[in-house]
Design an enzyme around this catalytic site. Structure first.
Site, mmCIF file in Angstrom:
data_model
loop_
_atom_site.group_PDB
_atom_site.id
_atom_site.type_symbol
_atom_site.label_atom_id
_atom_site.label_comp_id
_atom_site.label_asym_id
_atom_site.label_seq_id
_atom_site.Cartn_x
_atom_site.Cartn_y
_atom_site.Cartn_z
ATOM 1 N N HIS A 148 123.202 2.030 14.274
ATOM 2 C CA HIS A 148 122.778 3.206 13.512
ATOM 3 C C HIS A 148 123.024 2.931 12.037
ATOM 4 O O HIS A 148 124.115 2.514 11.668
ATOM 5 C CB HIS A 148 123.609 4.435 13.896
ATOM 6 C CG HIS A 148 123.251 5.010 15.216
ATOM 7 N ND1 HIS A 148 123.779 6.180 15.677
ATOM 8 C CD2 HIS A 148 122.400 4.580 16.155
ATOM 9 C CE1 HIS A 148 123.265 6.448 16.864
ATOM 10 N NE2 HIS A 148 122.425 5.490 17.177
ATOM 11 N N ASP A 155 115.868 2.974 17.256
ATOM 12 C CA ASP A 155 115.701 2.623 15.839
ATOM 13 C C ASP A 155 114.786 3.583 15.086
ATOM 14 O O ASP A 155 114.071 3.177 14.170
ATOM 15 C CB ASP A 155 115.163 1.188 15.692
ATOM 16 C CG ASP A 155 116.034 0.183 16.407
ATOM 17 O OD1 ASP A 155 117.257 0.386 16.424
ATOM 18 O OD2 ASP A 155 115.490 -0.791 16.954
HETATM 19 P P1 GTP Z 1 119.481 3.052 17.545
HETATM 20 O O1 GTP Z 1 120.547 3.914 18.094
HETATM 21 O O2 GTP Z 1 119.855 1.599 17.512
HETATM 22 O O3 GTP Z 1 118.223 3.286 18.240
HETATM 23 O O4 GTP Z 1 119.216 3.315 15.911
HETATM 24 P P2 GTP Z 1 118.780 4.480 14.920
HETATM 25 O O5 GTP Z 1 117.855 5.456 15.568
HETATM 26 O O6 GTP Z 1 119.976 5.116 14.300
HETATM 27 O O7 GTP Z 1 117.942 3.735 13.789
HETATM 28 P P3 GTP Z 1 118.324 2.477 12.872
HETATM 29 O O8 GTP Z 1 119.372 2.912 11.927
HETATM 30 O O9 GTP Z 1 118.554 1.276 13.692
HETATM 31 O O10 GTP Z 1 116.944 2.197 12.121
HETATM 32 C C1 GTP Z 1 116.349 3.069 11.240
HETATM 33 C C2 GTP Z 1 116.105 2.374 9.885
HETATM 34 O O11 GTP Z 1 115.290 3.209 9.088
HETATM 35 C C3 GTP Z 1 117.369 2.156 9.056
HETATM 36 O O12 GTP Z 1 117.206 1.022 8.262
HETATM 37 C C4 GTP Z 1 117.434 3.416 8.189
HETATM 38 O O13 GTP Z 1 118.164 3.239 6.973
HETATM 39 C C5 GTP Z 1 115.977 3.641 7.899
HETATM 40 N N1 GTP Z 1 115.559 5.032 7.729
HETATM 41 C C6 GTP Z 1 115.930 6.140 8.435
HETATM 42 N N2 GTP Z 1 115.209 7.206 8.060
HETATM 43 C C7 GTP Z 1 114.355 6.767 7.098
HETATM 44 C C8 GTP Z 1 113.314 7.400 6.334
HETATM 45 O O14 GTP Z 1 113.018 8.580 6.482
HETATM 46 N N3 GTP Z 1 112.626 6.610 5.436
HETATM 47 C C9 GTP Z 1 112.917 5.285 5.263
HETATM 48 N N4 GTP Z 1 112.203 4.593 4.375
HETATM 49 N N5 GTP Z 1 113.865 4.665 5.989
HETATM 50 C C10 GTP Z 1 114.572 5.398 6.883
HETATM 51 P P1 IMP Z 2 120.375 -4.313 26.136
HETATM 52 O O1 IMP Z 2 120.527 -2.844 25.981
HETATM 53 O O2 IMP Z 2 121.168 -5.112 25.126
HETATM 54 O O3 IMP Z 2 120.590 -4.758 27.544
HETATM 55 O O4 IMP Z 2 118.839 -4.674 25.796
HETATM 56 C C1 IMP Z 2 117.771 -4.248 26.633
HETATM 57 C C2 IMP Z 2 116.562 -3.883 25.791
HETATM 58 O O5 IMP Z 2 116.827 -2.723 25.017
HETATM 59 C C3 IMP Z 2 116.140 -4.967 24.769
HETATM 60 O O6 IMP Z 2 114.739 -4.920 24.635
HETATM 61 C C4 IMP Z 2 116.809 -4.497 23.473
HETATM 62 O O7 IMP Z 2 116.139 -4.975 22.332
HETATM 63 C C5 IMP Z 2 116.666 -2.981 23.615
HETATM 64 N N1 IMP Z 2 117.704 -2.199 22.914
HETATM 65 C C6 IMP Z 2 118.962 -1.938 23.331
HETATM 66 N N2 IMP Z 2 119.600 -1.164 22.450
HETATM 67 C C7 IMP Z 2 118.746 -0.916 21.445
HETATM 68 C C8 IMP Z 2 118.819 -0.119 20.251
HETATM 69 O O8 IMP Z 2 119.816 0.506 19.934
HETATM 70 N N3 IMP Z 2 117.713 -0.098 19.479
HETATM 71 C C9 IMP Z 2 116.571 -0.743 19.827
HETATM 72 N N4 IMP Z 2 116.438 -1.490 20.938
HETATM 73 C C10 IMP Z 2 117.525 -1.578 21.734
HETATM 74 MG MG MG Z 3 119.137 0.912 15.728
#
Ligand code: GTP
Ligand code: IMP
Ligand code: MG
Length: 336
Positions: A43, A13
């Site tokens: 994402h 995230d």
């Molecule tokens: P996973 O693969 O689940 O780990 O996710 P991810 O790395 O793609 O991140 P995800 O989109 O779950 O969470 C990032 C959050 O931050 C989202 O709500 C984005 O819209 C937001 N975001 C990303 N970059 C920025 C930034 O530079 N500033 C702000 N304010 N928000 C951001």
């Molecule tokens: P699982 O991958 O669903 O088995 O979850 C195992 C652990 O990884 C838990 O703590 C989840 O919250 C975390 N997790 C899995 N995928 C993500 C992701 O994409 N973003 C953040 N946490 C994740």
């Molecule tokens: Mg995410």
């Protein structure tokens, strides 16, 4: 480029989706291949006024000439995959490897009970039980799934052909280094390794083919589910600082803590990072919201970035200053 791997240096995230959407357009990606566990990832891409929450398709969909592939190491939920094809209107350029394992209802049911739900606090998306069945060699594959038939393609062959022709290719990691089954806090982790080497293996790219590993950090750390989070803040304190976040897939509260230099340094080592991106600079330094050049950043923000670079010893090349794809400082571009 031509082959770049993007992975997260904390607990997921960190905004990989946003960073990848930018790289897709900047580098005119020919091919992108999704690595990582499967639809447990969420994402977020905010592009041209629309917020997309993707769990299966690569975030590079925003560049409409880019081929969107899912590597054999990734678990596929066919319903989510097909929904996202509609959402992104990408039916003509999507491909899934025949060897992807398929998540079924029984996996989701198993993931929502027992120690997975209560102790590990998984996302409940069926990924752990599906990977377990894959290890037992009883799981159903994409090649045996009529719903996926028209999208099935040899992903490693497509990806390697593009690399060999000098085209720009991006391997999209999911989750984060400290959720890795090997390098995270076992048992509070996901069901496989999710570092850069694993991402390459997921899509069939050998280590000698990779030019760059971009490690994505957030300006603070967050974690969903169980397991340790050093220097964790109370939810009230996180709210006060503007760090209170809600998870994309599960709607749970994300636990928050300050930027962790020790974890960041180790993540650089574990992933062989060549550069870093830091998102949410605007959350730590509100005066930087929407800023697009290094010169416009406040001196507090610049000091923070310089300090991160000094500690982790790789250049910070991209800074997020808002959720939108274009709310970003591309430091290399600024210097050119
Ligand atoms: P996973 O693969 O689940 O780990 O996710 P991810 O790395 O793609 O991140 P995800 O989109 O779950 O969470 C990032 C959050 O931050 C989202 O709500 C984005 O819209 C937001 N975001 C990303 N970059 C920025 C930034 O530079 N500033 C702000 N304010 N928000 C951001
Ligand atoms: P699982 O991958 O669903 O088995 O979850 C195992 C652990 O990884 C838990 O703590 C989840 O919250 C975390 N997790 C899995 N995928 C993500 C992701 O994409 N973003 C953040 N946490 C994740
Ligand atoms: Mg995410």
């Amino acid at each position: 480029m031509p082959c770049t791997v993007v992975v997260c240096g904390f607990f997921g995230d960190t905004g990989k989706g946003k960073i990848i959407s930018y790289l897709a357009v900047r580098d005119k990606l020919a091919v992108t291949a999704r690595a990582g566990v499967g639809p447990n990832a969420g994402h977020t891409v905010v592009y041209e006024g629309t917020k997309y929450k993707l769990r299966m398709l690569p975030s590079a969909f925003v560049y409409d000439k880019c081929r969107l592939l899912i590597g054999p190491g990734v678990l596929v939920n066919p319903d989510i995959f097909l929904e996202e094809i509609q959402l992104t209107k990408s039916q003509d350029r999507v491909g899934v490897d025949p060897q992807c394992a398929v998540i079924e209802e029984k996996h989701i049911a198993a993931d929502k009970k027992g120690h997975l739900a209560k102790k590990i606090k998984t996302t409940g998306t069926g990924t752990g039980p599906c990977n377990a069945e894959r290890a037992l060699r009883t799981v159903k594959l994409a090649r045996d799934t009529p719903q996926l038939e028209k999208y099935v393609t040899d992903v490693p062959l497509e990806v390697n052909t593009a690399i060999n022709r000098g085209k720009n290719v991006l391997v999209e990691g999911t989750q984060g280094t400290y959720l890795s089954l090997f390098h995270g806090n076992y048992p509070y982790c996901t069901s496989k390794d999710v570092t850069a080497s694993a991402a390459c293996s997921d899509v069939g790219v050998g280590p000698t083919k990779v030019d760059d590993v971009v490690l994505v950090f957030k300006a603070y750390t967050t974690r969903v589910g169980g397991g340790p989070l050093p220097n964790e803040l109370s939810w009230e304190e996180a709210e006060k600082r503007g760090w209170a976040e809600i998870a994309t897939v599960t709607g749970r509260k994300r636990r928050a803590a300050p930027f962790n230099y020790e974890l960041a340094k180790r993540a650089v080592m574990l992933n062989g990072a060549t550069q870093a991106a830091i998102t949410k600079i605007d959350v730590l330094f509100p005066e930087c919201k929407g800023v697009k050049s290094y010169e416009e950043l406040s001196h507090h923000a610049r000091d923070f970035i310089k300090n991160v670079e000094k500690e982790i010893r790789v250049p910070v090349t991209l800074l997020g200053t808002g959720p939108g794809t274009w709310e970003l400082v591309d430091i290399r571009k600024n210097k050119i």
